[in-house]
Design a protein around this motif. Structure first.
Motif: not given
Length: 285
Positions: A10-36
């Motif tokens: 939840l949140g596509a900013g610096t931390m949210g985007g970084g966490i999503a990148q890490f999870l995807a690089a580790a092989g996870c399917e990731v839903f990245l949510y933000d308001l717009g």
């Protein structure tokens, strides 16, 4: 529940985007949510740019870059998170915002999904207070840059189920991070210790004992990868200041943790570091 289950950030900013990148690089399917869509587009472009730099350095193939990006699905509807087994929140450091968001998320995800806040200093117990099942919410505090920094604080709120926390630590470890279980205390472990790393640096400069460049250079020479002022510019002067205020208030204004006025002035002036092009130092581009 350990492995590469579907995740949501939840949140596509610096931390949210970084966490999503890490999870995807580790092989996870990731839903990245933000308001717009615009926020999501900026977040995805930042992820692509970071991965692109790794490709340029020969640390990642173009094919691997596209595979990682393909695992991240940007969404603006919380109902799209229904299949997520892990939900990690990384929005603005405001307790009211986090509580309201988790109340909505709880209604839309599976009853067995684990909810986690990436807060760096707010009370995990308070974030979970209004949930119907507060025992499934804990803190997963990643450090910036999330794809690189190995440590993750796994924070047990007052009502967090210990088994949930231990499973989360096992999951984080299986993805390549170094988890440490900590109690829900102001600043947890790292940010509590780090307050003095930053506040004493301000005092040294304020007393005229050294300038910022000297402080940063001396600490790099002592083995730190970055000095305190360089680090604040990287993570955001506002983020660092918010953590300082939160820890100070969490310990009932203990003088040991009093933030420095110069940091507040930087925040008020909008000089927040690399993300604004100017902080303790000026940045071109």
């Amino acid at each position: 529940m350990v492995g590469k289950q579907p995740c949501a950030v939840l949140g596509a900013g610096t931390m949210g985007g970084g966490i999503a990148q890490f999870l995807a690089a580790a092989g996870c399917e990731v839903f990245l949510y933000d308001l717009g869509e615009e926020l999501l587009s900026r977040g995805m472009e930042s992820i692509r740019a970071r991965l692109g730099r790794r490709v340029e350095k020969g640390k990642l193939t173009p094919e691997a870059q596209e595979e990682i990006l393909a695992r991240i699905r940007p969404v603006t509807d919380l109902r799209d998170l229904a299949s997520a087994c892990w939900v990690i929140e990384a929005v603005v450091e405001r307790l009211d915002v986090k509580k309201e968001l988790f109340a909505k998320v709880e209604e839309r995800v599976d009853a067995e999904a684990v909810l986690a806040t990436n807060t760096s200093s707010l009370s995990v117990t308070s974030v979970a207070a209004n949930l119907r099942r507060p025992e499934r919410l804990l803190g997963l505090h990643f450090f910036n840059p999330a794809p690189v920094m190995p440590l993750v604080e796994v924070v047990l709120g007052a009502r967090t189920d210990l088994q949930v926390a231990e499973t989360a630590a096992e999951w984080i470890c299986s993805l390549g991070k170094d988890p440490v279980l900590v109690k829900d205390t102001p600043g947890f472990l790292v940010n509590r210790v780090a307050r003095h790393f930053h506040s004493e640096a301000y005092r040294i400069v304020g007393e005229g004992l050294a300038d910022k460049e000297q402080v940063d250079r001396i600490l790099r020479g002592a083995g730190y990868k970055m000095g305190p002022f360089e680090l604040q510019d990287l993570i955001g002067v506002d983020i660092n200041y918010a953590a300082s205020v939160s820890v100070y208030e969490g310990f009932f204004h203990d003088p040991r943790f009093r933030p420095h006025p110069d940091q507040r002035l930087l925040v008020e002036s909008g000089d927040l570091g690399r993300k604004t092009g100017r902080g303790h130092y000026a940045y071109d581009g």
